[in-house]
Design a protein around this motif. Structure first.
Motif, PDB file in Angstrom:
ATOM      1  N   THR A   1      18.797   7.334 -11.022  1.00  0.00           N
ATOM      2  CA  THR A   1      19.157   5.948 -11.341  1.00  0.00           C
ATOM      3  C   THR A   1      17.870   5.152 -11.536  1.00  0.00           C
ATOM      4  OG1 THR A   1      19.179   5.227  -9.016  1.00  0.00           O
ATOM      5  CG2 THR A   1      21.267   6.036  -9.927  1.00  0.00           C
ATOM      6  N   GLY A   2      17.995   3.948 -12.099  1.00  0.00           N
ATOM      7  CA  GLY A   2      16.880   3.002 -12.158  1.00  0.00           C
ATOM      8  C   GLY A   2      15.740   3.385 -13.074  1.00  0.00           C
ATOM      9  N   THR A   3      15.993   4.247 -14.068  1.00  0.00           N
ATOM     10  CA  THR A   3      14.916   4.631 -14.977  1.00  0.00           C
ATOM     11  C   THR A   3      14.625   3.509 -15.976  1.00  0.00           C
ATOM     12  OG1 THR A   3      16.377   5.586 -16.647  1.00  0.00           O
ATOM     13  CG2 THR A   3      15.684   7.021 -14.843  1.00  0.00           C
ATOM     14  N   SER A   4      13.512   3.648 -16.663  1.00  0.00           N
ATOM     15  CA  SER A   4      13.232   2.733 -17.771  1.00  0.00           C
ATOM     16  C   SER A   4      14.165   3.063 -18.925  1.00  0.00           C
ATOM     17  CB  SER A   4      11.787   2.916 -18.236  1.00  0.00           C
ATOM     18  OG  SER A   4      11.642   4.186 -18.867  1.00  0.00           O
ATOM     19  N   GLU A   5      14.188   2.175 -19.915  1.00  0.00           N
ATOM     20  CA  GLU A   5      14.844   2.525 -21.174  1.00  0.00           C
ATOM     21  C   GLU A   5      14.106   3.732 -21.768  1.00  0.00           C
ATOM     22  OE1 GLU A   5      17.509   0.811 -23.078  1.00  0.00           O
ATOM     23  OE2 GLU A   5      17.863   0.271 -20.990  1.00  0.00           O
ATOM     24  N   PRO A   6      14.800   4.671 -22.368  1.00  0.00           N
ATOM     25  CA  PRO A   6      14.113   5.841 -22.925  1.00  0.00           C
ATOM     26  C   PRO A   6      13.435   5.529 -24.252  1.00  0.00           C
ATOM     27  CG  PRO A   6      16.456   5.981 -23.374  1.00  0.00           C
ATOM     28  CD  PRO A   6      16.270   4.765 -22.508  1.00  0.00           C
ATOM     29  N   LEU A   7      12.398   6.297 -24.548  1.00  0.00           N
ATOM     30  CA  LEU A   7      11.755   6.277 -25.863  1.00  0.00           C
ATOM     31  C   LEU A   7      12.003   7.615 -26.529  1.00  0.00           C
ATOM     32  CD1 LEU A   7       8.252   4.640 -25.316  1.00  0.00           C
ATOM     33  CD2 LEU A   7      10.342   3.585 -26.176  1.00  0.00           C
ATOM     34  N   GLU A   8      12.447   7.577 -27.773  1.00  0.00           N
ATOM     35  CA  GLU A   8      12.635   8.792 -28.548  1.00  0.00           C
ATOM     36  C   GLU A   8      11.609   8.789 -29.671  1.00  0.00           C
ATOM     37  OE1 GLU A   8      16.234  11.331 -30.729  1.00  0.00           O
ATOM     38  OE2 GLU A   8      16.619   9.347 -29.878  1.00  0.00           O
TER      39      GLU A   8
ATOM     40  N   GLY B   1      13.492   0.291 -12.617  1.00  0.00           N
ATOM     41  CA  GLY B   1      13.809  -0.858 -13.465  1.00  0.00           C
ATOM     42  C   GLY B   1      12.628  -1.384 -14.232  1.00  0.00           C
ATOM     43  N   ALA B   2      11.703  -0.489 -14.628  1.00  0.00           N
ATOM     44  CA  ALA B   2      10.514  -0.901 -15.383  1.00  0.00           C
ATOM     45  C   ALA B   2      10.809  -0.906 -16.880  1.00  0.00           C
ATOM     46  CB  ALA B   2       9.356   0.027 -15.076  1.00  0.00           C
TER      47      ALA B   2
ATOM     48  N   GLY C   1       9.393  -3.987 -13.131  1.00  0.00           N
ATOM     49  CA  GLY C   1      10.013  -3.098 -12.151  1.00  0.00           C
ATOM     50  C   GLY C   1       9.689  -3.530 -10.726  1.00  0.00           C
ATOM     51  N   ARG C   2      10.230  -2.792  -9.778  1.00  0.00           N
ATOM     52  CA  ARG C   2       9.960  -3.097  -8.367  1.00  0.00           C
ATOM     53  C   ARG C   2       9.836  -1.803  -7.586  1.00  0.00           C
ATOM     54  NH1 ARG C   2      15.981  -5.654  -7.218  1.00  0.00           N
ATOM     55  NH2 ARG C   2      17.105  -3.645  -7.060  1.00  0.00           N
TER      56      ARG C   2
ATOM     57  N   ALA D   1       7.212 -11.760 -13.143  1.00  0.00           N
ATOM     58  CA  ALA D   1       7.422 -10.332 -12.914  1.00  0.00           C
ATOM     59  C   ALA D   1       8.930 -10.095 -12.896  1.00  0.00           C
ATOM     60  CB  ALA D   1       6.796  -9.910 -11.592  1.00  0.00           C
ATOM     61  N   LEU D   2       9.387  -9.081 -13.612  1.00  0.00           N
ATOM     62  CA  LEU D   2      10.825  -8.895 -13.798  1.00  0.00           C
ATOM     63  C   LEU D   2      11.259  -7.471 -13.468  1.00  0.00           C
ATOM     64  CD1 LEU D   2      11.150 -10.777 -17.199  1.00  0.00           C
ATOM     65  CD2 LEU D   2      11.941 -11.607 -14.977  1.00  0.00           C
ATOM     66  N   TYR D   3      12.487  -7.377 -12.983  1.00  0.00           N
ATOM     67  CA  TYR D   3      13.128  -6.086 -12.728  1.00  0.00           C
ATOM     68  C   TYR D   3      14.302  -5.927 -13.691  1.00  0.00           C
ATOM     69  CZ  TYR D   3      16.559  -2.986 -10.515  1.00  0.00           C
ATOM     70  OH  TYR D   3      17.494  -2.011 -10.282  1.00  0.00           O
ATOM     71  N   ASP D   4      14.437  -4.722 -14.251  1.00  0.00           N
ATOM     72  CA  ASP D   4      15.543  -4.402 -15.159  1.00  0.00           C
ATOM     73  C   ASP D   4      15.564  -5.310 -16.389  1.00  0.00           C
ATOM     74  OD1 ASP D   4      17.612  -2.732 -15.897  1.00  0.00           O
ATOM     75  OD2 ASP D   4      19.166  -3.964 -14.983  1.00  0.00           O
ATOM     76  N   SER D   5      14.376  -5.612 -16.902  1.00  0.00           N
ATOM     77  CA  SER D   5      14.258  -6.312 -18.174  1.00  0.00           C
ATOM     78  C   SER D   5      14.088  -5.277 -19.272  1.00  0.00           C
ATOM     79  CB  SER D   5      13.059  -7.258 -18.140  1.00  0.00           C
ATOM     80  OG  SER D   5      12.940  -7.988 -19.338  1.00  0.00           O
TER      81      SER D   5
END
Length: 466
Positions: free
Chosen positions: A287-294, A343-344, A371-372, A407-411
């Motif tokens: 859980t809590g991963t960054s958005e993926p890059l393809e 959440g980065a 993230g945090r 500073a933001l989490y889950d942005s």
């Protein structure tokens, strides 16, 4: 033989005292221009390259020198094709022009900090005078800073009275921002966030949705309801239908497959919308991963899919990047992030590397922000990787978030180009500049960030060289 005889005859005429009243055009030409070395001003100052346009008479350094370089005491080095006079004329506000005789005082320092300096060259026989304009260019901003402006670029797009949750993604070249207020949902769509033009659509779901799980594959949009049931939209979010599959978390789309994680009786598995299911490694973020890059890169014949950070099955926050090639997962990071975060934001972007001649080369990088950590502390450090997530390092101070950007989490961050300048068919007057748009997220006080921030490396806004 006749040609030789003619040549001998011509030489004979000249040798008897006759002269040709002819001045080679090179007599008033600047063959080279540079600045004398002075490490107190700038290291490698003598290697700054200056272009000489003999048609317009302009002499300039196309690659500007670093921000803050002092140009009030520079010693020029000038080579001509031969001249009877070489003068430098310096103009200053509310003062008389100052003229320097370069032939008699070639080591005089010249003030290039005001208007461009005039260079006057007179040919040897004094029949030709040519005036050049010398401009020493210095960046007016720190060229390699990741600048975010002094205030938010815009507000989150929505037609709702307030926002309880949001998630933004890129799908088929457009930005999709899903917002929620109570049991009401709005899906805002834009061809480019830089225009600030959005189409707001009211969306009806079968029940309450987890807005944070809004994801996209190459051909569809997905979301989980509060019970983990996965829904799919094939018409860009207008209508939604149950897939009959359940997930605990959605990671993102690899090609046309949606990938997520499922907890089955205490065992976490990586699962896909194609029916694929495999046990998650113990150090894999479930859980809590960054958005993926393809993306693709030269060493691989298949698409690569990368995520950063997140929480493992044991509750540990990871600092590593993980990659997927369509069949296998692997931990990529030999040198992980300096801070383990969930959440980065993971963003593809650019930096510039300058050589000793101040020629900058654009390099592709991965950027991690926000993230945090496990203690709930919000990360303010920016990390970058030049090798697709294998090695991470803290970015330079110029790339760090300024204090006024929260500073933001889950942005989420999306990169869209905007055209700068104006269109033309001849010289370069317009170019595409890639901007980073930072959407939503949760701030340290627990509030939803309802702003959109826009960032750019300053150098990308500079007119390209030609």
């Amino acid at each position: 033989m006749m040609i030789c005889a003619a040549g001998i005859g011509l030489t004979g005429c000249n040798s008897t005292g006759q002269t040709l009243d002819y001045e080679p055009p090179s007599g008033a030409v600047v063959k080279s221009f540079s600045l004398s070395a002075d490490d107190k001003v700038l290291e490698n100052l003598d290697k700054v390259f200056f272009s000489i346009d003999l048609t317009t008479g302009n002499i300039f350094n196309a690659d500007s020198m670093p921000y803050g370089t002092k140009t009030d005491k520079l010693v020029p080095v000038i080579t001509t094709g031969g001249a009877s006079a070489v003068e430098l004329v310096v103009s200053r506000p509310e003062k008389e022009d100052t003229t320097y005789n370069y032939l008699t005082n070639s080591t005089d320092s010249i003030d290039f900090s005001y208007a461009p300096v005039k260079l006057k060259i007179q040919s040897i026989n004094e029949s030709v005078t040519k005036v050049y304009t010398i401009k020493v260019n210095v960046h007016q901003v720190k060229s390699d800073s990741l600048a975010w402006g002094d205030e938010a670029y815009s507000s989150l797009p929505t037609n709702l009275p307030s926002v309880d949750a949001q998630h933004t993604l890129k799908f088929k070249g457009k930005a999709y921002c899903l917002t929620a207020h109570g049991d009401s949902y709005c899906l805002s769509v834009s061809d480019n966030p830089g225009t600030k033009l959005w189409e707001n659509r009211t969306v009806s779901f079968a029940g309450a949705m987890q807005v944070s799980t809004f994801r996209a594959s190459s051909d569809a949009l997905y979301i989980l309801d509060v019970d983990g049931n996965m829904y799919r939209s094939d018409d860009c979010g207008i209508s939604w239908a149950s897939t009959g599959m359940t997930f605990d978390y959605l990671i993102g789309g690899y090609a046309d497959i949606m990938i997520g994680t499922v907890n089955e009786g205490g065992t976490w598995k990586i699962a896909g919308s194609d029916g694929m299911k495999t046990d998650a490694p113990s150090d894999f973020p479930v859980t809590g991963t960054s958005e993926p890059l393809e993306y693709t890169f030269p060493m691989s014949s298949t698409h690569q899919f990368t995520i950063v950070g997140g929480c493992t099955a044991s509750g540990t926050i990871t600092a590593s990047a993980w990659g997927f090639d369509g069949s296998d997962w692997a931990c990529l990071s030999n040198v992980p992030l300096g801070t383990a975060v969930e959440g980065a934001m993971l963003t593809p972007y650019y930096v510039f590397e300058e050589n000793d001649y101040f020629v900058a080369t654009k390099e592709s990088i991965f950027v991690v922000m926000g993230g945090r950590d496990k203690a709930g502390q919000y990360n303010r450090s920016t990390f970058i990787s030049y090798d697709y997530g294998v090695t991470w390092r803290k970015a330079s101070d110029l790339m760090q978030l300024p204090g006024y950007v929260p500073a933001l989490y889950d942005s989420q961050t999306l990169v869209f180009p905007s055209t700068l300048g104006s269109r033309a068919s001849t010289a370069i007057t317009s170019w595409d500049c890639p901007y980073i748009y930072m959407f939503g997220g949760e701030s340290a006080n627990g509030d939803i960030n309802t702003s959109v921030w826009r960032g750019v490396v300053n150098r990308l806004e500079f007119k390209p060289l030609q």
